[in-house]
Design a protein around this motif. Structure first.
Motif, PDB file in Angstrom:
ATOM      1  N   VAL A  19     -22.682 -53.948 -45.227  1.00  0.00           N
ATOM      2  CA  VAL A  19     -23.201 -54.873 -46.238  1.00  0.00           C
ATOM      3  C   VAL A  19     -23.025 -54.282 -47.636  1.00  0.00           C
ATOM      4  N   THR A  20     -23.298 -52.995 -47.790  1.00  0.00           N
ATOM      5  CA  THR A  20     -23.152 -52.353 -49.101  1.00  0.00           C
ATOM      6  C   THR A  20     -21.698 -52.337 -49.533  1.00  0.00           C
ATOM      7  N   TRP A  21     -20.806 -51.960 -48.631  1.00  0.00           N
ATOM      8  CA  TRP A  21     -19.380 -51.897 -48.961  1.00  0.00           C
ATOM      9  C   TRP A  21     -18.827 -53.279 -49.300  1.00  0.00           C
ATOM     10  N   ALA A  22     -19.060 -54.248 -48.417  1.00  0.00           N
ATOM     11  CA  ALA A  22     -18.523 -55.586 -48.625  1.00  0.00           C
ATOM     12  C   ALA A  22     -19.202 -56.285 -49.803  1.00  0.00           C
ATOM     13  N   GLY A  23     -20.506 -56.132 -49.911  1.00  0.00           N
ATOM     14  CA  GLY A  23     -21.228 -56.757 -51.012  1.00  0.00           C
ATOM     15  C   GLY A  23     -20.803 -56.220 -52.365  1.00  0.00           C
ATOM     16  N   TRP A  41     -23.104 -48.731 -59.451  1.00  0.00           N
ATOM     17  CA  TRP A  41     -24.518 -49.078 -59.631  1.00  0.00           C
ATOM     18  C   TRP A  41     -24.906 -50.230 -58.715  1.00  0.00           C
ATOM     19  N   ILE A  42     -23.998 -51.153 -58.519  1.00  0.00           N
ATOM     20  CA  ILE A  42     -24.247 -52.255 -57.593  1.00  0.00           C
ATOM     21  C   ILE A  42     -24.405 -51.706 -56.181  1.00  0.00           C
ATOM     22  N   ALA A  43     -23.541 -50.766 -55.795  1.00  0.00           N
ATOM     23  CA  ALA A  43     -23.625 -50.165 -54.460  1.00  0.00           C
ATOM     24  C   ALA A  43     -24.938 -49.409 -54.295  1.00  0.00           C
ATOM     25  N   GLY A  44     -25.336 -48.675 -55.308  1.00  0.00           N
ATOM     26  CA  GLY A  44     -26.609 -47.948 -55.236  1.00  0.00           C
ATOM     27  C   GLY A  44     -27.794 -48.883 -55.108  1.00  0.00           C
ATOM     28  N   LEU A  45     -27.771 -49.971 -55.847  1.00  0.00           N
ATOM     29  CA  LEU A  45     -28.850 -50.944 -55.787  1.00  0.00           C
ATOM     30  C   LEU A  45     -28.905 -51.626 -54.426  1.00  0.00           C
ATOM     31  N   LEU A  46     -27.753 -52.027 -53.905  1.00  0.00           N
ATOM     32  CA  LEU A  46     -27.726 -52.638 -52.573  1.00  0.00           C
ATOM     33  C   LEU A  46     -28.227 -51.669 -51.503  1.00  0.00           C
ATOM     34  N   ALA A  47     -27.823 -50.407 -51.598  1.00  0.00           N
ATOM     35  CA  ALA A  47     -28.277 -49.411 -50.625  1.00  0.00           C
ATOM     36  C   ALA A  47     -29.790 -49.227 -50.699  1.00  0.00           C
ATOM     37  N   LEU A  48     -30.335 -49.182 -51.910  1.00  0.00           N
ATOM     38  CA  LEU A  48     -31.789 -49.055 -52.060  1.00  0.00           C
ATOM     39  C   LEU A  48     -32.523 -50.262 -51.498  1.00  0.00           C
ATOM     40  N   ILE A  76     -26.575 -44.240 -47.084  1.00  0.00           N
ATOM     41  CA  ILE A  76     -25.852 -45.513 -47.055  1.00  0.00           C
ATOM     42  C   ILE A  76     -24.865 -45.585 -48.215  1.00  0.00           C
ATOM     43  N   PHE A  77     -25.296 -45.178 -49.396  1.00  0.00           N
ATOM     44  CA  PHE A  77     -24.425 -45.206 -50.571  1.00  0.00           C
ATOM     45  C   PHE A  77     -23.206 -44.318 -50.388  1.00  0.00           C
ATOM     46  N   VAL A  78     -23.442 -43.080 -49.960  1.00  0.00           N
ATOM     47  CA  VAL A  78     -22.330 -42.133 -49.791  1.00  0.00           C
ATOM     48  C   VAL A  78     -21.374 -42.598 -48.699  1.00  0.00           C
ATOM     49  N   ALA A  79     -21.911 -43.140 -47.616  1.00  0.00           N
ATOM     50  CA  ALA A  79     -21.047 -43.601 -46.533  1.00  0.00           C
ATOM     51  C   ALA A  79     -20.244 -44.832 -46.946  1.00  0.00           C
ATOM     52  N   SER A  80     -20.851 -45.735 -47.704  1.00  0.00           N
ATOM     53  CA  SER A  80     -20.111 -46.923 -48.123  1.00  0.00           C
ATOM     54  C   SER A  80     -19.103 -46.597 -49.219  1.00  0.00           C
ATOM     55  N   LEU A  81     -19.414 -45.609 -50.033  1.00  0.00           N
ATOM     56  CA  LEU A  81     -18.477 -45.164 -51.070  1.00  0.00           C
ATOM     57  C   LEU A  81     -17.282 -44.486 -50.438  1.00  0.00           C
ATOM     58  N   GLY A  82     -17.528 -43.741 -49.410  1.00  0.00           N
ATOM     59  CA  GLY A  82     -16.480 -42.959 -48.776  1.00  0.00           C
ATOM     60  C   GLY A  82     -16.512 -41.555 -49.353  1.00  0.00           C
ATOM     61  N   ILE A  83     -17.080 -40.647 -48.637  1.00  0.00           N
ATOM     62  CA  ILE A  83     -17.252 -39.283 -49.136  1.00  0.00           C
ATOM     63  C   ILE A  83     -15.911 -38.665 -49.499  1.00  0.00           C
ATOM     64  N   ASN A  84     -14.836 -39.154 -48.901  1.00  0.00           N
ATOM     65  CA  ASN A  84     -13.513 -38.620 -49.212  1.00  0.00           C
ATOM     66  C   ASN A  84     -13.019 -39.070 -50.582  1.00  0.00           C
ATOM     67  N   GLN A  85     -13.733 -39.969 -51.249  1.00  0.00           N
ATOM     68  CA  GLN A  85     -13.352 -40.410 -52.583  1.00  0.00           C
ATOM     69  C   GLN A  85     -13.861 -39.463 -53.678  1.00  0.00           C
ATOM     70  N   LEU A  86     -14.754 -38.553 -53.342  1.00  0.00           N
ATOM     71  CA  LEU A  86     -15.362 -37.708 -54.367  1.00  0.00           C
ATOM     72  C   LEU A  86     -14.397 -36.729 -55.024  1.00  0.00           C
ATOM     73  N   PRO A  87     -13.532 -36.001 -54.324  1.00  0.00           N
ATOM     74  CA  PRO A  87     -12.580 -35.159 -55.051  1.00  0.00           C
ATOM     75  C   PRO A  87     -11.595 -36.026 -55.820  1.00  0.00           C
ATOM     76  N   PRO A  88     -11.371 -35.744 -57.116  1.00  0.00           N
ATOM     77  CA  PRO A  88     -10.506 -36.608 -57.921  1.00  0.00           C
ATOM     78  C   PRO A  88      -9.096 -36.775 -57.354  1.00  0.00           C
ATOM     79  N   GLY A  89      -8.573 -35.799 -56.644  1.00  0.00           N
ATOM     80  CA  GLY A  89      -7.231 -35.903 -56.088  1.00  0.00           C
ATOM     81  C   GLY A  89      -7.114 -36.927 -54.979  1.00  0.00           C
ATOM     82  N   ASN A  90      -8.243 -37.316 -54.376  1.00  0.00           N
ATOM     83  CA  ASN A  90      -8.217 -38.274 -53.271  1.00  0.00           C
ATOM     84  C   ASN A  90      -8.319 -39.721 -53.727  1.00  0.00           C
ATOM     85  N   ARG A  91      -8.611 -39.963 -54.983  1.00  0.00           N
ATOM     86  CA  ARG A  91      -8.806 -41.330 -55.459  1.00  0.00           C
ATOM     87  C   ARG A  91      -7.489 -41.996 -55.794  1.00  0.00           C
ATOM     88  N   ARG A  92      -7.391 -43.256 -55.428  1.00  0.00           N
ATOM     89  CA  ARG A  92      -6.250 -44.054 -55.850  1.00  0.00           C
ATOM     90  C   ARG A  92      -6.534 -44.563 -57.253  1.00  0.00           C
TER      91      ARG A  92
END
Length: 114
Positions: A19-23, A41-48, A76-92
């Motif tokens: 729901v957090t990811w899709a929303g 911020w939207i993802a954080g709010l939905l997770a809360l 929920i926030f970290v899982a919907s964000l994708g923890i693999n997105q945190l290192p800058p080299g992994n981001r598209r």
């Protein structure tokens, strides 16, 4: 297929992540590319909201339940964000390249939140 997305499954961990990811992506696509910085911020709010909705349903003590709900919201926030997105080299890149534009491929729905 019964109960695939029922109220109870949406308040579970996997359902809350979905729901957090899709929303977040749906609301982000609706508000436009100009405001992509608000997606996290939207993802954080939905997770809360989802986490505290679950806390209201569960029996238990007051302050402990609130602390656990906050920690669950972080998970929920970290899982919907994708923890693999945190290192800058992994981001598209969120901006399409000129080659992508020339081919008509522009990412609109799924974009990086950070």
């Amino acid at each position: 297929m019964e109960g695939l997305f029922a109220y109870g499954t949406l308040l579970g961990l996997a359902g809350a992540i979905i729901v957090t990811w899709a929303g977040t992506n749906a609301i982000g696509a609706w508000i436009g590319v100009d405001r992509d910085e608000f997606r996290k911020w939207i993802a954080g709010l939905l997770a809360l909201v989802l986490s505290y909705m679950t806390a209201v349903v569960v029996d238990g003590a007051g302050i402990e339940k609130a602390v656990v709900a906050f920690v669950n919201a972080l998970i929920i926030f970290v899982a919907s964000l994708g923890i693999n997105q945190l290192p800058p080299g992994n981001r598209r890149a969120t901006e399409p390249s000129t080659a992508d534009l020339a081919k008509g491929r522009v990412p609109r729905y799924l974009r990086s939140w950070i």
